[in-house]
Write an enzyme that holds these catalytic residues in place. Structure first.
Site, PDB file in Angstrom:
ATOM      1  N   ASN A  32       0.833  -1.219   0.000  1.00  0.00           N
ATOM      2  CA  ASN A  32       0.000   0.000   0.000  1.00  0.00           C
ATOM      3  C   ASN A  32       0.864   1.264   0.000  1.00  0.00           C
ATOM      4  OD1 ASN A  32       0.968   0.229   2.600  1.00  0.00           O
ATOM      5  ND2 ASN A  32      -1.044   0.289   3.603  1.00  0.00           N
ATOM      6  N   ASP A  58      -4.494  -2.012  -0.187  1.00  0.00           N
ATOM      7  CA  ASP A  58      -4.406  -1.942   1.264  1.00  0.00           C
ATOM      8  C   ASP A  58      -5.121  -3.151   1.859  1.00  0.00           C
ATOM      9  OD1 ASP A  58      -4.546  -1.304   3.985  1.00  0.00           O
ATOM     10  OD2 ASP A  58      -4.453   0.846   3.518  1.00  0.00           O
ATOM     11  N   PHE A  81       4.578 -10.036   4.489  1.00  0.00           N
ATOM     12  CA  PHE A  81       5.395  -9.059   5.230  1.00  0.00           C
ATOM     13  C   PHE A  81       4.591  -7.851   5.678  1.00  0.00           C
ATOM     14  CE2 PHE A  81       8.506 -11.051   2.377  1.00  0.00           C
ATOM     15  CZ  PHE A  81       9.435 -11.452   3.306  1.00  0.00           C
ATOM     16  N   SER A 125       9.249 -12.500  14.714  1.00  0.00           N
ATOM     17  CA  SER A 125      10.408 -11.804  15.271  1.00  0.00           C
ATOM     18  C   SER A 125      10.897 -12.510  16.526  1.00  0.00           C
ATOM     19  CB  SER A 125       9.981 -10.372  15.619  1.00  0.00           C
ATOM     20  OG  SER A 125      10.942  -9.754  16.437  1.00  0.00           O
ATOM     21  N   TYR A 150       3.536  -3.900  19.225  1.00  0.00           N
ATOM     22  CA  TYR A 150       4.171  -4.492  18.038  1.00  0.00           C
ATOM     23  C   TYR A 150       4.541  -5.954  18.311  1.00  0.00           C
ATOM     24  CZ  TYR A 150       8.049  -6.063  15.244  1.00  0.00           C
ATOM     25  OH  TYR A 150       8.869  -6.856  14.477  1.00  0.00           O
ATOM     26  N   LYS A 154       3.077  -9.906  16.804  1.00  0.00           N
ATOM     27  CA  LYS A 154       3.828 -11.050  16.273  1.00  0.00           C
ATOM     28  C   LYS A 154       3.432 -12.330  17.018  1.00  0.00           C
ATOM     29  CE  LYS A 154       5.862  -8.772  13.097  1.00  0.00           C
ATOM     30  NZ  LYS A 154       5.371  -8.948  11.722  1.00  0.00           N
ATOM     31  N   LEU A 201      19.550   0.404  15.083  1.00  0.00           N
ATOM     32  CA  LEU A 201      20.968   0.758  15.220  1.00  0.00           C
ATOM     33  C   LEU A 201      21.673   1.020  13.888  1.00  0.00           C
ATOM     34  CD1 LEU A 201      23.513   1.036  16.987  1.00  0.00           C
ATOM     35  CD2 LEU A 201      23.825  -1.448  16.765  1.00  0.00           C
ATOM     36  N   ARG A 296      17.829   2.073  26.785  1.00  0.00           N
ATOM     37  CA  ARG A 296      16.517   2.342  26.191  1.00  0.00           C
ATOM     38  C   ARG A 296      15.497   1.414  26.844  1.00  0.00           C
ATOM     39  NH1 ARG A 296      15.893   1.525  19.760  1.00  0.00           N
ATOM     40  NH2 ARG A 296      16.166  -0.664  20.356  1.00  0.00           N
ATOM     41  N   GLY A 298      12.744  -1.103  27.614  1.00  0.00           N
ATOM     42  CA  GLY A 298      12.205  -2.252  26.873  1.00  0.00           C
ATOM     43  C   GLY A 298      13.279  -3.087  26.185  1.00  0.00           C
ATOM     44  N   ASP A 299      14.534  -2.587  26.149  1.00  0.00           N
ATOM     45  CA  ASP A 299      15.602  -3.363  25.486  1.00  0.00           C
ATOM     46  C   ASP A 299      16.013  -4.564  26.332  1.00  0.00           C
ATOM     47  OD1 ASP A 299      15.901  -2.014  23.137  1.00  0.00           O
ATOM     48  OD2 ASP A 299      17.673  -0.870  23.744  1.00  0.00           O
TER      49      ASP A 299
HETATM   50  C1  UD1 Z   1      13.890  -3.730  17.593  1.00  0.00           C
HETATM   51  C2  UD1 Z   1      12.701  -4.175  18.354  1.00  0.00           C
HETATM   52  C3  UD1 Z   1      12.297  -5.524  17.882  1.00  0.00           C
HETATM   53  C4  UD1 Z   1      11.925  -5.445  16.450  1.00  0.00           C
HETATM   54  C5  UD1 Z   1      13.029  -4.841  15.645  1.00  0.00           C
HETATM   55  C6  UD1 Z   1      12.405  -4.501  14.302  1.00  0.00           C
HETATM   56  C7  UD1 Z   1      12.875  -3.043  20.524  1.00  0.00           C
HETATM   57  C8  UD1 Z   1      13.054  -3.236  21.984  1.00  0.00           C
HETATM   58  N1  UD1 Z   1      12.993  -4.148  19.777  1.00  0.00           N
HETATM   59  O1  UD1 Z   1      14.942  -4.675  17.836  1.00  0.00           O
HETATM   60  O2  UD1 Z   1      11.172  -5.964  18.607  1.00  0.00           O
HETATM   61  O3  UD1 Z   1      11.613  -6.717  15.953  1.00  0.00           O
HETATM   62  O4  UD1 Z   1      13.538  -3.661  16.233  1.00  0.00           O
HETATM   63  O5  UD1 Z   1      13.073  -3.560  13.622  1.00  0.00           O
HETATM   64  O6  UD1 Z   1      12.665  -1.956  20.078  1.00  0.00           O
HETATM   65  N2  UD1 Z   1      20.796   0.940  19.782  1.00  0.00           N
HETATM   66  C9  UD1 Z   1      21.595   1.976  20.188  1.00  0.00           C
HETATM   67  N3  UD1 Z   1      21.400   3.195  19.604  1.00  0.00           N
HETATM   68  C10 UD1 Z   1      20.446   3.422  18.650  1.00  0.00           C
HETATM   69  C11 UD1 Z   1      19.635   2.346  18.243  1.00  0.00           C
HETATM   70  C12 UD1 Z   1      19.827   1.123  18.844  1.00  0.00           C
HETATM   71  O7  UD1 Z   1      22.464   1.817  21.045  1.00  0.00           O
HETATM   72  O8  UD1 Z   1      20.318   4.570  18.188  1.00  0.00           O
HETATM   73  C13 UD1 Z   1      21.012  -0.397  20.381  1.00  0.00           C
HETATM   74  C14 UD1 Z   1      19.786  -0.943  21.086  1.00  0.00           C
HETATM   75  O9  UD1 Z   1      19.747  -0.522  22.407  1.00  0.00           O
HETATM   76  C15 UD1 Z   1      19.991  -2.456  20.931  1.00  0.00           C
HETATM   77  C16 UD1 Z   1      20.727  -2.578  19.590  1.00  0.00           C
HETATM   78  O10 UD1 Z   1      21.285  -1.292  19.328  1.00  0.00           O
HETATM   79  O11 UD1 Z   1      20.826  -2.930  21.930  1.00  0.00           O
HETATM   80  C17 UD1 Z   1      19.803  -2.954  18.444  1.00  0.00           C
HETATM   81  O12 UD1 Z   1      18.707  -2.074  18.428  1.00  0.00           O
HETATM   82  P1  UD1 Z   1      17.640  -2.057  17.241  1.00  0.00           P
HETATM   83  O13 UD1 Z   1      18.339  -1.971  15.941  1.00  0.00           O
HETATM   84  O14 UD1 Z   1      16.631  -1.004  17.565  1.00  0.00           O
HETATM   85  O15 UD1 Z   1      16.996  -3.495  17.307  1.00  0.00           O
HETATM   86  P2  UD1 Z   1      16.282  -4.250  18.525  1.00  0.00           P
HETATM   87  O16 UD1 Z   1      15.993  -3.358  19.645  1.00  0.00           O
HETATM   88  O17 UD1 Z   1      17.070  -5.469  18.814  1.00  0.00           O
END
Ligand code: UD1
Length: 338
Positions: A32, A58, A81, A125, A150, A154, A201, A296, A298-299
């Site tokens: 969509n 959609d 997806f 996921s 989210y 899943k 990240l 962050r 929830g991490d």
């Molecule tokens: C996140 C989601 C996950 C989802 C996936 C989809 C959360 C808690 N989890 O995974 O459910 O399936 O995205 O895209 O949001 N980090 C930094 N700086 C940043 C961004 C990330 O340090 O600017 C760190 C995070 O704290 C983490 C790692 O990098 O430790 C990976 O982060 P990210 O890429 O957001 O993935 P997930 O959190 O694993």
């Protein structure tokens, strides 16, 4: 063989379409365009020499879903997806996530259920495991209460598929539990296109290295890990795409022990945030500004896959490295930001 790929213009979907076409499958994309660019179609055509059929549709509109499947009666499989994936946004707007990720799934499955023979692959996921107690994570690890709407979509999505498979022997389904997909096609013709400020990240690293962002914030260096930063299993999107093709082939061969199964799709290796940053610097020769900030919310501390089940049952494993993924993501980023 004709395969429908919903969300086929998105980051993972587009890479899957490329792999499918390169293996001789005919693809019909449904998208969509809510989080994808129509130009991705040209990218897919440039790589594979084939422009897939595209239906702008959609899936939240049930009538359109019914209409689509009445127009395309000969379909061998569906890879689903189409969904929203921003964790923070899902907390702000849960109903959007339940509608986008669950209503659409129900409508598609209703059409699958009408068929004599249907094959279905679902994007799940590793978030379903939450903070697993044992690393690496096997598929036997318990599903933990979801941290976000989210993540809940899943978990519920998998349950919906399992329940439907239970009463529908003609439907065969596989859920693929992705760890952290990164990278881009090696041609640098398709890749990830984050809208707004990236939450993940690797896209954030890319935009910092090109100067679009001032500095990467590393979320926490006081985790119980060797360097104090959180650990994830980063998988090259092309390896991930190939996992879909082998899972689909497994379904098409009718080679499953039960008509619903699920697999971890990761490399089996954990990398810390600092490891990713240092590998990026090494592979690209580019500097990266970063600062350590608070964790962050929830991490989880760490999440990486035990990949034995995917290896033994699907005969699939990753071939590309973190270095490959970061180099490919960087070439793609340089292209889109130039
Ligand atoms: C996140 C989601 C996950 C989802 C996936 C989809 C959360 C808690 N989890 O995974 O459910 O399936 O995205 O895209 O949001 N980090 C930094 N700086 C940043 C961004 C990330 O340090 O600017 C760190 C995070 O704290 C983490 C790692 O990098 O430790 C990976 O982060 P990210 O890429 O957001 O993935 P997930 O959190 O694993």
């Amino acid at each position: 063989m004709k395969i429908v790929v919903t969300g086929g213009l998105g980051f993972i979907g587009s890479h899957v379409v490329v792999e499918l076409q390169q293996k001789g499958f005919e693809v019909v994309i449904i998208d969509n365009l809510s989080n994808a660019d129509k130009n991705v179609l040209n990218g897919i055509a440039e790589i594979t020499g084939i422009t897939p059929v595209f239906e702008e549709l959609d899936l939240r509109d049930k009538d359109s879903v019914v209409d689509f499947f009445s127009r395309y009666t000969k379909i061998d499989g569906v890879i689903h997806f189409a969904a929203s994936k921003a964790v923070g946004e899902s907390v702000e707007n849960p109903l959007l996530y339940y509608e986008n990720n669950l209503n659409t799934l129900v409508y598609v499955l209703q059409e699958m259920q009408k068929k004599e023979n249907a094959n279905f692959i679902f994007s799940s996921s590793c978030t379903v495991y939450g903070q697993a107690d044992i690393m690496p994570i096997t598929e036997n690890a318990p599903v933990k209460p979801a941290e976000s709407p989210y993540g809940n979509t899943k978990q519920i999505g998998e349950e919906i598929i399992k329940d439907v498979c239970n009463v529908t022997p003609s439907l065969k389904a596989i859920a693929l539990r992705y760890f952290n997909p990164i990278g881009a096609h090696k041609s640098a013709i398709i890749g990830e296109l984050p809208i707004g400020t990236p939450q993940n990240l690797v896209p954030y690293i890319m935009q910092t290295a090109t100067g679009q962002r001032e500095q990467l914030s590393v979320f926490g260096d006081d985790y119980p890990t060797p360097d104090g930063t959180a650990i994830r299993d980063y998988i090259h999107v092309v390896d991930l795409a190939k996992a879909h093709v082998v899972a689909l082939e497994k379904l098409l061969k009718n080679d499953m022990q039960s008509n619903f199964d699920f697999f971890n799709i990761g490399t089996g290796k954990g990398s810390s945030v600092i490891k990713v940053v240092n590998t990026f610097k090494k592979v690209t020769g580019t500097n990266l500004n970063y600062k350590i900030v608070a964790r962050r919310k929830g991490d989880v501390v760490e999440a990486y896959a035990n990949t034995t089940k995917a290896k033994s049952i699907l005969g699939w494993q990753t071939e590309l490295t973190l270095e490959d993924a970061l180099a490919d993501a960087w070439r793609w980023e340089q292209k889109i930001s130039s």
